[in-house]
Design a protein around this motif. Structure first.
Motif, PDB file in Angstrom:
ATOM      1  N   VAL A 138       0.842  -1.190   0.000  1.00 54.06           N
ATOM      2  CA  VAL A 138       0.000   0.000   0.000  1.00 54.06           C
ATOM      3  C   VAL A 138       0.879   1.242   0.000  1.00 54.06           C
ATOM      4  CG1 VAL A 138      -1.819   1.250   1.196  1.00 54.06           C
ATOM      5  CG2 VAL A 138      -1.813  -1.243   1.227  1.00 54.06           C
ATOM      6  N   TYR A 142      -5.105   3.881  -4.715  1.00 53.85           N
ATOM      7  CA  TYR A 142      -4.441   3.002  -5.678  1.00 53.85           C
ATOM      8  C   TYR A 142      -4.703   3.480  -7.109  1.00 53.85           C
ATOM      9  CZ  TYR A 142      -3.026  -0.948  -2.680  1.00 53.85           C
ATOM     10  OH  TYR A 142      -2.411  -1.751  -1.773  1.00 53.85           O
ATOM     11  N   THR A 164      -8.678   3.516  -0.130  1.00 56.05           N
ATOM     12  CA  THR A 164      -8.602   2.473   0.890  1.00 56.05           C
ATOM     13  C   THR A 164      -7.792   2.995   2.073  1.00 56.05           C
ATOM     14  OG1 THR A 164      -8.053   0.143   1.277  1.00 56.05           O
ATOM     15  CG2 THR A 164      -6.515   1.400  -0.079  1.00 56.05           C
ATOM     16  N   GLY A 165      -7.708   2.183   3.128  1.00 56.06           N
ATOM     17  CA  GLY A 165      -6.873   2.521   4.275  1.00 56.06           C
ATOM     18  C   GLY A 165      -7.281   3.792   4.985  1.00 56.06           C
ATOM     19  N   LEU A 169     -14.533   2.600  -3.871  1.00 56.28           N
ATOM     20  CA  LEU A 169     -14.103   2.212  -2.531  1.00 56.28           C
ATOM     21  C   LEU A 169     -15.038   1.160  -1.966  1.00 56.28           C
ATOM     22  CD1 LEU A 169     -16.227   3.565  -0.251  1.00 56.28           C
ATOM     23  CD2 LEU A 169     -14.936   5.619  -0.783  1.00 56.28           C
ATOM     24  N   TYR A 170     -14.510   0.384  -0.987  1.00 59.24           N
ATOM     25  CA  TYR A 170     -15.345  -0.525  -0.217  1.00 59.24           C
ATOM     26  C   TYR A 170     -15.784   0.210   1.042  1.00 59.24           C
ATOM     27  CZ  TYR A 170     -17.064  -4.370   2.549  1.00 59.24           C
ATOM     28  OH  TYR A 170     -17.878  -5.171   3.301  1.00 59.24           O
ATOM     29  N   TYR A 206     -16.957   0.915   4.673  1.00 58.69           N
ATOM     30  CA  TYR A 206     -17.171   0.388   6.018  1.00 58.69           C
ATOM     31  C   TYR A 206     -18.304   1.134   6.709  1.00 58.69           C
ATOM     32  CZ  TYR A 206     -13.060  -2.471   5.461  1.00 58.69           C
ATOM     33  OH  TYR A 206     -12.169  -3.410   5.008  1.00 58.69           O
ATOM     34  N   GLU A 251      -3.745  -7.391  -5.077  1.00 53.66           N
ATOM     35  CA  GLU A 251      -4.770  -7.052  -4.092  1.00 53.66           C
ATOM     36  C   GLU A 251      -5.877  -8.100  -4.070  1.00 53.66           C
ATOM     37  OE1 GLU A 251      -5.124  -4.464  -1.722  1.00 53.66           O
ATOM     38  OE2 GLU A 251      -2.989  -4.515  -2.170  1.00 53.66           O
ATOM     39  N   TYR A 303     -19.830  -2.306  -3.607  1.00 52.90           N
ATOM     40  CA  TYR A 303     -18.875  -1.202  -3.778  1.00 52.90           C
ATOM     41  C   TYR A 303     -19.586   0.107  -4.052  1.00 52.90           C
ATOM     42  CZ  TYR A 303     -14.013  -2.490  -3.300  1.00 52.90           C
ATOM     43  OH  TYR A 303     -12.778  -2.788  -2.772  1.00 52.90           O
ATOM     44  N   TYR A 328     -11.609  -6.539  -4.339  1.00 52.47           N
ATOM     45  CA  TYR A 328     -11.623  -5.968  -2.989  1.00 52.47           C
ATOM     46  C   TYR A 328     -10.239  -5.394  -2.718  1.00 52.47           C
ATOM     47  CZ  TYR A 328     -11.759  -5.556   2.076  1.00 52.47           C
ATOM     48  OH  TYR A 328     -11.686  -5.068   3.346  1.00 52.47           O
ATOM     49  N   PHE A 329     -10.224  -4.155  -2.253  1.00 53.56           N
ATOM     50  CA  PHE A 329      -8.930  -3.555  -1.890  1.00 53.56           C
ATOM     51  C   PHE A 329      -9.098  -2.638  -0.690  1.00 53.56           C
ATOM     52  CE2 PHE A 329     -10.861  -1.129  -5.401  1.00 53.56           C
ATOM     53  CZ  PHE A 329     -10.958   0.121  -4.854  1.00 53.56           C
TER      54      PHE A 329
END
Length: 403
Positions: free
Chosen positions: A52, A74, A91-92, A126-127, A129, A199, A290, A402-403
């Protein structure tokens, strides 16, 4: 000096790796014990995070030398109705709770989106949360994930096909070959480069297997990624170029009848298995997967392939964006007779009004203009909605990464 004044925004580099990893662990409450329970050792856990920082654009807030908030982008590509778009994969994302409610993440996202715009990444995936959190930042749902559970006695009976299946290593070139062809056919899919493949495999265990279907000319036409655990066959992904390959792969799954008690897995289309199976009394669930947001509406529209309706279209619309000022205001959409789009600032009285979230999900085909109009997410008269219906292709978005 106030607490906010002593904070600075900057690039998160590989030398910050330990802090980056600690922040992710804290925010997502993932413990070393939990990861080790599914087969990950400490060294593997650490190495999994390092790419990452090496391959993504990572931004953070620092309190002195302490990293206290971060996100990563990314460099990916996706297929949107047959055209390749540069996509920023977010992500992150995380902030320590003692630094919450200071507007730090909002400013990080604003900067990350500006950087995406500069890199011509006109869309971001993005995924989520938290769906409400990302909706407030301009992202909207664009794909679904369906899960299924089929008991052994419900597996389809084998049907004769001219080809055959081979079990191979997941890294076999034919797996990538099939997916490359598939992603060129499937709207919204990831165009997987080496980074995207890395990923995709990142959290898989060693017992994942690929089953590749070959036609009578020995050309790969589909694959199944699966593993078997405790009498259950788990499907990670099934990709097929045609129905022959789909049938051949299900023949392979059904051949496990005496070995497993059930088959569970995921699909990423709006094509329920229940109708396709002879015994359709199975358990299926559907959930949003997503999210995406248009980063720069002018860039995006120039790239976007509208349907060619044989005449020029001109529509003015009012757009709202919660973060990005360049996506706010009155615009005029021009679509040529061949489906090429252009957006100009300003215009007359708006023909329709919507926000960036609704525009994103509408143009990506997840929700139709008529549906958005019916639920109050798009304001416009019936004639305008019908024009938009004709301008946008009808195809369900597909995204299995998924990332």
């Amino acid at each position: 000096m106030s607490r906010l004044d002593r904070l600075r925004m900057g690039q998160v580099e590989t030398r910050h790796f330990q802090q980056f990893n600690e922040l992710l662990r804290y925010v997502f409450q993932v413990t070393k014990k939990e990861l080790q329970m599914v087969g990950w050792e400490e060294r593997e856990i650490a190495l999994a995070k390092l790419p990452v920082l090496e391959k993504a654009d990572v931004l953070g807030w620092f309190d002195g030398e302490k990293l206290i908030s971060q996100l990563a982008v990314y460099p990916f590509q996706v297929n949107i109705f047959g055209r390749v778009f540069e996509m920023g994969g977010l992500t992150g994302v995380g902030t320590y709770p003692e630094y919450a409610n200071m507007g730090l993440m909002n400013r990080l996202m604003r900067q990350a989106l500006q950087d995406m715009r500069d890199r011509k990444q006109s869309i971001s995936y993005l995924y989520p949360y938290s769906f409400p959190f990302y909706r407030r930042k301009g992202w909207e749902v664009i794909t679904d994930k369906m899960t299924f559970e089929i008991q052994d006695h419900q597996l389809p009976k084998a049907k004769k096909v001219p080809g055959y299946v081979e079990r191979l290593d997941t890294e076999h070139r034919d797996v990538r070959m099939v997916y490359r062809r598939f992603s060129q056919m499937r709207h919204a899919a990831m165009i997987r480069n080496d980074l995207a493949w890395d990923e995709y495999w990142r959290w898989d265990l060693d017992d994942l297997t690929a089953a590749v279907y070959y036609d009578a000319t020995h050309k790969p036409q589909g694959y199944l990624l699966y593993w078997i655990s405790k009498d259950v066959l788990h499907v990670k992904e099934m990709v097929y170029i045609n129905q022959e390959a789909r049938t051949g792969l299900w023949n392979f799954i059904s051949a496990h009848f005496s070995m497993v008690s059930k088959v569970v897995g995921n699909t990423y289309t709006n094509d329920p298995l229940a109708f396709w199976l002879e015994d359709g009394d199975i358990k299926e669930t559907i959930a949003p997967y997503y999210m995406a947001r248009i980063v720069d509406v002018k860039q995006f529209i120039v790239q976007f392939p509208f349907k060619a309706v044989g005449t020029e279209i001109k529509l003015a619309f009012q757009l709202d964006d919660p973060i990005l000022e360049w996506n706010q205001g009155l615009f005029t959409l021009h679509v040529s007779s061949t489906g090429e789009g252009e957006l100009t600032q300003g215009g007359g009285s708006p023909d329709f009004v919507l926000n960036i979230q609704s525009l994103t999900t509408m143009l990506l085909g997840y929700k139709r203009p008529s549906y958005l109009s019916n639920i109050g997410r798009l304001t416009g008269n019936k004639e305008t909605v019908e024009i938009l219906e004709h301008l946008i292709e009808r195809e369900t978005p597909y995204f299995s990464d998924y990332f």
